[in-house]
Structures are given as C-alpha cells and as structure tokens.
Design a protein around this motif. Structure first.
Motif, PDB file in Angstrom:
ATOM      1  N   HIS A 510       9.246  -1.433  -2.173  1.00 54.73           N
ATOM      2  CA  HIS A 510       9.608  -2.676  -1.486  1.00 54.73           C
ATOM      3  C   HIS A 510       8.393  -3.577  -1.553  1.00 54.73           C
ATOM      4  O   HIS A 510       7.321  -3.239  -1.041  1.00 54.73           O
ATOM      5  N   SER A 511       8.535  -4.740  -2.172  1.00 61.15           N
ATOM      6  CA  SER A 511       7.425  -5.675  -2.295  1.00 61.15           C
ATOM      7  C   SER A 511       7.309  -6.483  -1.021  1.00 61.15           C
ATOM      8  O   SER A 511       8.146  -7.336  -0.727  1.00 61.15           O
ATOM      9  N   THR A 512       6.268  -6.209  -0.254  1.00 60.01           N
ATOM     10  CA  THR A 512       6.109  -6.851   1.051  1.00 60.01           C
ATOM     11  C   THR A 512       5.863  -8.350   0.934  1.00 60.01           C
ATOM     12  O   THR A 512       6.110  -9.099   1.878  1.00 60.01           O
ATOM     13  N   SER A 513       5.385  -8.816  -0.231  1.00 57.90           N
ATOM     14  CA  SER A 513       5.156 -10.248  -0.429  1.00 57.90           C
ATOM     15  C   SER A 513       6.348 -10.942  -1.065  1.00 57.90           C
ATOM     16  O   SER A 513       6.364 -12.166  -1.189  1.00 57.90           O
ATOM     17  N   GLY A 514       7.351 -10.152  -1.495  1.00 55.13           N
ATOM     18  CA  GLY A 514       8.495 -10.719  -2.200  1.00 55.13           C
ATOM     19  C   GLY A 514       8.274 -10.844  -3.701  1.00 55.13           C
ATOM     20  O   GLY A 514       9.174 -11.275  -4.428  1.00 55.13           O
ATOM     21  N   LEU A 515       7.092 -10.451  -4.186  1.00 56.89           N
ATOM     22  CA  LEU A 515       6.767 -10.564  -5.605  1.00 56.89           C
ATOM     23  C   LEU A 515       7.447  -9.449  -6.393  1.00 56.89           C
ATOM     24  O   LEU A 515       7.195  -8.272  -6.143  1.00 56.89           O
ATOM     25  N   PRO A 516       8.320  -9.765  -7.360  1.00 54.59           N
ATOM     26  CA  PRO A 516       8.866  -8.707  -8.223  1.00 54.59           C
ATOM     27  C   PRO A 516       7.753  -8.100  -9.084  1.00 54.59           C
ATOM     28  O   PRO A 516       6.905  -8.814  -9.609  1.00 54.59           O
ATOM     29  N   VAL A 517       7.756  -6.786  -9.192  1.00 56.05           N
ATOM     30  CA  VAL A 517       6.740  -6.089  -9.983  1.00 56.05           C
ATOM     31  C   VAL A 517       7.452  -5.277 -11.064  1.00 56.05           C
ATOM     32  O   VAL A 517       7.951  -4.184 -10.795  1.00 56.05           O
ATOM     33  N   PRO A 518       7.526  -5.805 -12.300  1.00 56.19           N
ATOM     34  CA  PRO A 518       8.163  -5.025 -13.369  1.00 56.19           C
ATOM     35  C   PRO A 518       7.457  -3.687 -13.549  1.00 56.19           C
ATOM     36  O   PRO A 518       6.237  -3.586 -13.396  1.00 56.19           O
ATOM     37  N   GLY A 519       8.237  -2.662 -13.872  1.00 54.65           N
ATOM     38  CA  GLY A 519       7.631  -1.348 -14.058  1.00 54.65           C
ATOM     39  C   GLY A 519       8.611  -0.353 -14.642  1.00 54.65           C
ATOM     40  O   GLY A 519       9.797  -0.646 -14.830  1.00 54.65           O
ATOM     41  N   TYR A 520       8.091   0.832 -14.915  1.00 53.05           N
ATOM     42  CA  TYR A 520       8.905   1.926 -15.452  1.00 53.05           C
ATOM     43  C   TYR A 520       9.020   2.986 -14.366  1.00 53.05           C
ATOM     44  O   TYR A 520       8.447   4.067 -14.443  1.00 53.05           O
ATOM     45  N   TYR A 521       9.787   2.628 -13.338  1.00 56.54           N
ATOM     46  CA  TYR A 521       9.846   3.451 -12.149  1.00 56.54           C
ATOM     47  C   TYR A 521      10.765   4.647 -12.348  1.00 56.54           C
ATOM     48  O   TYR A 521      11.711   4.612 -13.132  1.00 56.54           O
ATOM     49  N   ASN A 522      10.463   5.708 -11.593  1.00 57.88           N
ATOM     50  CA  ASN A 522      11.316   6.891 -11.620  1.00 57.88           C
ATOM     51  C   ASN A 522      12.585   6.638 -10.806  1.00 57.88           C
ATOM     52  O   ASN A 522      12.611   5.744  -9.961  1.00 57.88           O
ATOM     53  N   PRO A 523      13.629   7.434 -11.040  1.00 58.15           N
ATOM     54  CA  PRO A 523      14.813   7.317 -10.190  1.00 58.15           C
ATOM     55  C   PRO A 523      14.425   7.494  -8.725  1.00 58.15           C
ATOM     56  O   PRO A 523      13.457   8.190  -8.395  1.00 58.15           O
ATOM     57  N   ALA A 524      15.205   6.913  -7.843  1.00 60.16           N
ATOM     58  CA  ALA A 524      14.866   6.921  -6.420  1.00 60.16           C
ATOM     59  C   ALA A 524      15.206   8.231  -5.730  1.00 60.16           C
ATOM     60  O   ALA A 524      14.843   8.423  -4.570  1.00 60.16           O
ATOM     61  N   ASP A 525      15.844   9.166  -6.425  1.00 61.64           N
ATOM     62  CA  ASP A 525      16.377  10.353  -5.756  1.00 61.64           C
ATOM     63  C   ASP A 525      15.299  11.202  -5.084  1.00 61.64           C
ATOM     64  O   ASP A 525      15.492  11.693  -3.970  1.00 61.64           O
ATOM     65  N   ARG A 526      14.178  11.387  -5.767  1.00 60.85           N
ATOM     66  CA  ARG A 526      13.090  12.194  -5.186  1.00 60.85           C
ATOM     67  C   ARG A 526      12.529  11.503  -3.944  1.00 60.85           C
ATOM     68  O   ARG A 526      12.305  12.149  -2.909  1.00 60.85           O
ATOM     69  N   ALA A 527      12.293  10.204  -4.061  1.00 61.26           N
ATOM     70  CA  ALA A 527      11.812   9.452  -2.900  1.00 61.26           C
ATOM     71  C   ALA A 527      12.818   9.480  -1.758  1.00 61.26           C
ATOM     72  O   ALA A 527      12.451   9.607  -0.581  1.00 61.26           O
ATOM     73  N   GLN A 528      14.103   9.385  -2.099  1.00 62.21           N
ATOM     74  CA  GLN A 528      15.133   9.386  -1.066  1.00 62.21           C
ATOM     75  C   GLN A 528      15.186  10.729  -0.344  1.00 62.21           C
ATOM     76  O   GLN A 528      15.370  10.787   0.881  1.00 62.21           O
ATOM     77  N   ALA A 529      15.000  11.827  -1.095  1.00 64.55           N
ATOM     78  CA  ALA A 529      14.992  13.151  -0.466  1.00 64.55           C
ATOM     79  C   ALA A 529      13.837  13.271   0.529  1.00 64.55           C
ATOM     80  O   ALA A 529      13.998  13.845   1.622  1.00 64.55           O
TER      81      ALA A 529
END
Length: 813
Positions: A510-529
């Motif tokens: 979650h970008s606290t400043s509202g700035l989009p940060v392009p990236g090669y992020y992992n699926p959210a499932d691990r973080a969600q667990a």
C-alpha cells in the motif's frame, strides 16, 4: 619368496600409512583455528573470540578497527572460498578458474559493468568515513588470514591464486546482490513478446494493474498503460539467455540469488511479553556454504548480533538488546530494458533525444582456464550498457540497453548498513534506510522502547506519464527518459500503525503517498496468510506461535487455480484410481507436509497445465524463462478463471481446443509422469518423496565430488509461495528445492538475549569441519538455535577461545 612377500606387504602398508598421515595432515592444515593465540598486524589491543557450540564467534574488542579486523579474520577462516567465488562472479572472472563453461556468465557480468562501476565508486569514496574505515579494517583481517594460512581445499583443486581483497571487490559484490533482484531480465522480454508477437488477449492473464490500497485489502484497481508496441524487434533468443545465464551462474558458482522473504514486527499490545517482537526469514537461493555468517560483535558503546554476507563488514540482519531489523525484497522495478534505434549509416550511433550519438566502446579480456583469453567488446549508450552484447554471437535484432538504478545513483550502501547496525531509534533507522538506493529492500524494524517501523528503501525513478516499465521501452522516444527520482518520503512506509503490526512478504505494498510503484511483486497469498494470523485480535504473540507461523505451509493459492477448473476436472477424470486421487485433491486443505500426496499432484498438474496451455506459443527458451517468473504465478489463477482465453487453443493443431481439452491433457500427463517417476501407486507420491533439499557445493557438478562436498538430500516440507517457502521453479517432478528461508530469526524485545535463529547448513564452509553441516537436519524439521547475546550466556556456552594479539612492533634499527 615369503620374505619378499612380507617385504612387499610391509612396504605397501608403510606407503598407505604415510599417505593416510599425509592426507590427515593436509585436511587438518585447512581447518579453522578456534582456540589459542594468534597475532595480527595493526591491532591496537588484544581481541577475544569465544566460539559457542555452533561455531558462532563472539568477538570482544576495545576499539572499532580492532573489532572489524578480527571479524574479517574469523570470517575468512570459515568462508574464504565463498568470498573468492562471489568476487569473481561479480567481476566476470570465473572462467579463469572454472573453465570455458563459465564464459557466458563472465560475459554477462562484464557487460553489466559492475567492475567499472566499482572502480568509479571506490575512487569517489571518503576513505576516512567511519563506514569505510570499518570496511577497510575488515578487509585487512581477511587479507591477513589469507597471507598467513594454507589456501582452502577448493583453491588447490581449481588452481586459484591468492589475491588481496579490496574495496572494489566489496562494491562489485553489492552490485551482484542488486542484480539478483532484477526480475526484468526474465519478465520484460517475455511480456513484450506476448504483446507484440501474440495479442492483447494473450496479455490479459498477466496482472499488470496497480492496486492503490495494496493487495491484501479489497480495493479498486488502476490500469497501467501497456505502452505502444515496438516498431523494432530485438533478438528474442539472445534476450532469453540473459535470464538463463543468471540462473546458471548461481548453480555453477554457488553464489545464491535473492528471491523473496517474510518479515513482520508486532507491537507490545499484541505480544505476551508486552514488548515488540520481530520475525524474519529472507528467502535466498540455497548454497554451500550458506549465504549468512553469524557473529556477535561487542566493544564499549556498541554491540550487535548480526548475519553477515561475504565481503561486507556491516550486518545485513541484526539485533541487540535495544533494537533489531530484518529485510525483505521490495521487488520494485529499478531496471529498464531499452530497444535502441541504430543509425543506418553508422552502426556505432543510436538516436537519443533528437540526435545521433556515439556509443562508448571499450574492450576487455576474459581469461579462460587452459585456453587463450577472449576479447570482449563492451558498448554503452546514454541509456546504459548494451546488455545484448553479452550474447553478440547470437544477436540479430536491435541492440538493447539496460538502464539500472544501481549504476545511476551514488547508492552509499556501506554507509546505509553501517548506520542501520547502530539505528537505535525510529529516526536513525529511517535515515539509514533512506540511503539504500538499490537493490530495493523493505526494512522492518522494532525496538525495546516500543516502536515498530517499515520503510520501502529504494531510489524510485520518475518515468514519463503512462509508461509501463513491465515492457521493453523504445530508446528513440521519451518513454525511455528518466525525469529524476522521487523523494524517500514518497516511498511506501509505516511507523507504529494503530493496528499494532507490520507485514512484509514481497507483495505489492500500500503506497502511503499514493505513488504507484511498478514492480515484479509476488502473489499476495503468502502475505495474506500472514496478515490473517497477525490480524487475529484473539492471539497474543510469543516464541512458539511465531515459530508456527514461520513454519506454516498453507495459503489459498492452490484453490485460486484449482477452484475454477474443478468442474472440468470432475468431468474428465473417470478411471477409479485416478478418481481417488482427484477426490483427495478436491478435499485438500493446502498443507505442504512431507507425507501429503495432494501437493505432489497439484504441483505436477500446475506444470502440465502451463505446458499444455502456453508452450505452443513460446519458444523453448521463452517457456523456460516463463516457468521461473513471478508473472506466471500471478497469471495462472487468472488463466484458470478465463474460459475464453486464447491460451487454451493449441496453435499447432487444426482443432480449436477448449479449457476442458487442455485440462484433460494436463491431467493425463500428470498421472503418467508421476507413475513413471515416483511409482505406480499414489501411495508413493508423498510430498517429501518428490520434494527434497540438497545443499550443493560449487564443485559438485562432478558427481564424485558431490558425494563429498554436498549436504543432503532431505525430505522437504513447505513449497512455492507458502510462508515456509522451500521453493523451486514450476516444472516436472521430482522437485529440487532451490531457494527458501536463508535463516529464521525471532526476537522478543522483552529480552533480546533469548533470540532464536537457524542456519540452513552450518557456520563453516571448510570441508570436514565440525560446523560444516551441523544445523542442516535441525533446519529441515523447523528447529531453532539460541543466539547468545548476554555476557552470562556467552561465557556459559563458550566451547573455545581464540585470542588475537597485536603483532610485536619491528625492532628499531
């Protein structure tokens, strides 16, 4: 005759005895010395090094330069070969000692420009700064050990000459670590090929949207521009080699790549002790020796128990009684691949900002063991190194340049981590994190005073509006320009959130400043667990339930893929034996435990589904790269949910295949492969039978040496993108674990001297040493070891003491 026979036998036995004694002496001469007294040049006072039962040195000095000189010395005696390999990899010098099979790797890393960048960076350094003074003392300790002791066994076997270690080596190695985060080499050519050579409908399965509120909360998505299709075509085959050679480099050189991580900090309101807790397990490629070297440093005014990497005096992970921190990979996109427009009248010019400009050209020689040196021509455009030159012999398309934050900023990493090692307050930790420009890292920090914080540390480039760097960019247009860098305060970050915890698991933040940060992020499932457990208000966190969370093997990812396909699977599975396998899969709770059969079936099916749906549209190298990307992890649930996706059709047949057709093909291939590989009965398909971890030494490519140097195999729990992320590329069974938790650390700041951690193999990289593999078995079953910090615990658990004394001053003439 009998006398002659007796003489012959006696001679033979004598020779065998001499050989045995000689071999024993040879091995003994290579072992670390952990007791007694030794002298070091340039020490100002004696330094004591107490070793605990795991071979962790607890170093006590009266002066900072002595402390780091001693650290370098003891680090080198356990890990000198690792240090040699990582500096050679970073600077493109492996073929000199390992032969022609490493030429491609050397070409790649010379083309990256890490050597030239290191020379330039060192020339501009303030050599009197505390961070560089500490680093220089550490390197001096390494060099003193190397100069006064026999070379490691691997040096003898490969014919490696001794060379001094320098600041240039340290900076170059930091470049390799930054490069290992660069998913762009795998992903950008692939996505660009799909867009330009296939269709937008094929591209739809790849998740290219930015989620303004993060991915572990329900929120609307913002579409990112897909950029204009290219008018110039690069050599897709040559670009595919970039990713393949990167992976080969890790395997052949034994220098691990960074892959992902978990870290979280919990405030005292959510812990049993009433003080913050910190947990972290960076996910890094497994190697032998392991990536981290643990050491406890102590002097007046400073103390730290840290995890150190080769050739770096400052700990990358650490804690003391007051504070501690862990790291995860930010996964921000800090590297752009740019297709250059070449002047038809002059191949050494490219179009840049309205005019033709000359390419900078230099030549280097790559030394090759037993062969003549190879001349390498390096070129650089205003955008950066022409990376496609790494494979010039296969290149037929437009040249591709690499713009990389690591090469374009001052990036004071030595200062950043030196200060982070001393960051006892939120403000100090924030300031230290702001000095990390590349690679992008999430710094998760906690303190005994009650504070917790997280900073996405990176220098984020300002790209023109509507440019999506997930694709390769046109060098003759404004889309390849960089307009500067955002402020550190614009980066995603949090300090003391009201919810009382912070989670970092390589997901899009979650970008606290509202700035989009392009990236090669992992699926959210691990973080969600992790979020689901840490956000449970009924839980109070302690050592035991934190261990349980780190060792968890469950997320919801499997059902996001299987759920939409279950009706098709149910229709196509008719054989009674296969039906029983399907029934167990449909009832599976997602746990990757060693006895469980469904994870084996699911993992094989995932590969077969990918191959049946996508291999026909891609060439062999592109498909191999796809299997190793995070983009595929994100794409498969979307593909499974889209019954009309064009990927379902096999373009090599006249028929138009449907999703059900491909599911049928994938299921049959799954059953056939598992029966042929693991056994006819599904009872033989237990996860631990198919999923194993072996810690592989760089010399283990020769099987005979592998049996001596390697550690394992071990049946492995966990799996791809679960918290206990003992992972592997998507592919056919059996699966050799390639990366996972490089350590697991838990610190309760009610008493940080009771912190617990684990090394996947052992402290020492010296063959036959007692600490070469003494933690490997405990690691596999989820064990944790004490990390002694208090003087009482260090004294009680010391197994030996090495005293380093100042060398006598030379007599006056």
């Amino acid at each position: 005759m009998k006398l002659a026979l007796k003489i012959s036998l006696g001679t033979l036995l004598g020779l065998l005895l001499v050989a045995t004694i000689g071999g024993s002496w040879y091995v003994y001469s290579k072992q670390p010395k952990r007791s007694g007294e030794l002298t070091l040049e340039r020490l100002s006072a004696p330094v004591t090094v107490r070793y605990d039962e795991l071979g962790v040195p607890h170093i006590k000095a009266s002066k900072e330069s002595d402390l780091y000189r001693a650290l370098g010395y003891v680090h080198a005696q356990d890990r000198l070969f690792q240090m040699e390999m990582v500096r050679r990899l970073a600077q493109g010098e492996l073929a000199e000692v390992m032969g022609p099979k490493l030429i491609k790797t050397d070409r790649l890393f010379r083309t990256l420009g890490l050597r030239a960048h290191a020379i330039k960076t060192v020339a501009a350094m303030d050599l009197q700064s505390p961070a560089i003074q500490a680093q220089s003392a550490y390197l001096d300790g390494i060099n003193q050990f190397q100069a006064t002791h026999p070379a490691p066994i691997e040096f003898d076997m490969l014919g490696i000459p001794k060379r001094r270690f320098t600041l240039q080596d340290t900076v170059a190695v930091s470049g390799y670590l930054a490069y290992s985060f660069a998913a762009a080499f795998k992903t950008e050519p692939l996505l660009t090929f799909v867009r330009d050579e296939l269709s937008d409908d094929h591209l739809n399965i790849f998740d290219l949207e930015w989620n303004p509120q993060g991915v572990i909360e329900a929120a609307p998505k913002t579409a990112m521009n897909r950029s204009t299709p290219k008018t110039r075509t690069p050599d897709w085959h040559a670009l595919s080699q970039l990713a393949q050679v990167s992976q080969e480099a890790q395997t052949l050189a034994g220098v691990p790549l960074f892959e992902g991580s978990n870290a979280w900090a919990v405030s005292g309101q959510r812990t049993s002790s009433g003080k913050p807790m910190l947990a972290g397990d960076p996910h890094i490629g497994f190697s032998l020796p392991s990536v981290w070297y643990e050491a406890h440093l102590s002097m007046p005014g400073f103390e730290l128990y840290g995890n150190f990497q080769a050739l770096n005096a400052s700990a990358l992970l650490g804690h003391n009684q007051q504070f501690g921190w862990s790291l995860t990979m930010f996964q921000n996109d800090d590297l752009d691949l740019i297709i250059e427009k070449v002047n038809p009248a002059d191949p050494n010019q490219v179009w840049f900002q309205g005019e033709w400009v000359d390419l900078e050209t230099t030549e280097e020689l790559i030394k090759v063991k037993d062969l003549k040196p190879i001349k390498l021509t390096l070129q650089r455009s205003p955008h950066g190194p022409i990376i496609s030159n790494a494979f010039r012999d296969t290149l037929g398309g437009a040249p591709v340049a690499m713009w990389w934050t690591f090469l374009e900023t001052d990036n004071p990493l030595q200062e950043a981590f030196y200060e982070l090692n001393r960051a006892s307050t939120l403000a100090k930790a924030r300031d230290a994190a702001s000095k990390i420009h590349a690679p992008g890292l999430n710094v998760v920090w906690a303190s005994a005073s009650g504070d917790i914080g997280w900073w996405a540390a990176a220098k984020l480039p300002i790209r023109p509006a509507d440019v999506n760097p997930a694709f390769m960019l046109d060098g003759d247009s404004e889309e390849a320009d960089k307009l500067g860098f955002y402020r550190f305060s614009d980066n995603p970050q949090e300090e003391n959130p009201l919810r009382g915890y912070i989670v970092s698991a390589n997901h899009q933040p979650h970008s606290t400043s509202g700035l989009p940060v392009p990236g090669y992020y992992n699926p959210a499932d691990r973080a969600q667990a992790l979020e689901d457990r840490l956000g449970n208000d009924a839980l109070q966190w302690n050592q035991l339930n934190t261990e349980s969370l780190q060792l968890s093997t469950q997320t919801a990812y499997f059902w996001r893929v299987l759920g939409p396909l279950m009706p098709d699977l149910s229709d196509v599975v008719r054989d009674p034996l296969e039906r029983s396998v399907f029934d167990s899969l449909s009832q599976w709770d997602g746990q990757y435990t060693v006895q469980n059969i469904p994870p084996t079936v699911f993992t094989q099916f995932l590969y077969e589904l990918t191959r049946a749906a996508m291999a026909d549209e891609l060439d062999k190298a592109q498909f191999a790269n796809l299997l190793g990307t995070r983009a595929l992890d994100l794409a498969l649930p979307r593909l499974a949910s889209d019954e009309t996706s064009p990927w379902w059709d096999d373009i090599k047949t006249d028929k138009v295949e449907t999703r059900r057709d491909i599911v049928r093909i994938a299921w049959r291939a799954t059953i056939t492969h598992l029966q042929n590989t693991l056994g006819k009965s599904p009872n033989d398909w237990g996860w631990g039978h198919a999923h194993t971890l072996t810690h592989v030494h760089p010399l283990a490519k020769q099987k005979a040496l592998g049996t001596v140097f390697n550690v394992g195999p071990f049946d492995a729990p966990g799996g791809r993108e679960v918290p206990n992320n003992l992972s592997y590329p998507i592919g056919p069974a059996p699966w050799a674990v390639t990366y996972g938790p490089s350590t697991r650390r838990i610190i309760d700041f009610a008493d940080a001297s009771k912190a617990r951690g684990i090394n996947p193999v052992g402290q020492s990289g010296v063959l036959f040493d007692a600490h070469y593999s003494d933690q490997a078995a405990a690691y596999m079953v989820g064990g944790y070891m004490s990390q002694y910090l208090s003087e009482k615990d260090v004294a009680a658990n010391a197994r030996s003491t090495l005293t380093l004394k100042p060398a006598a001053a030379p007599a006056a003439k």
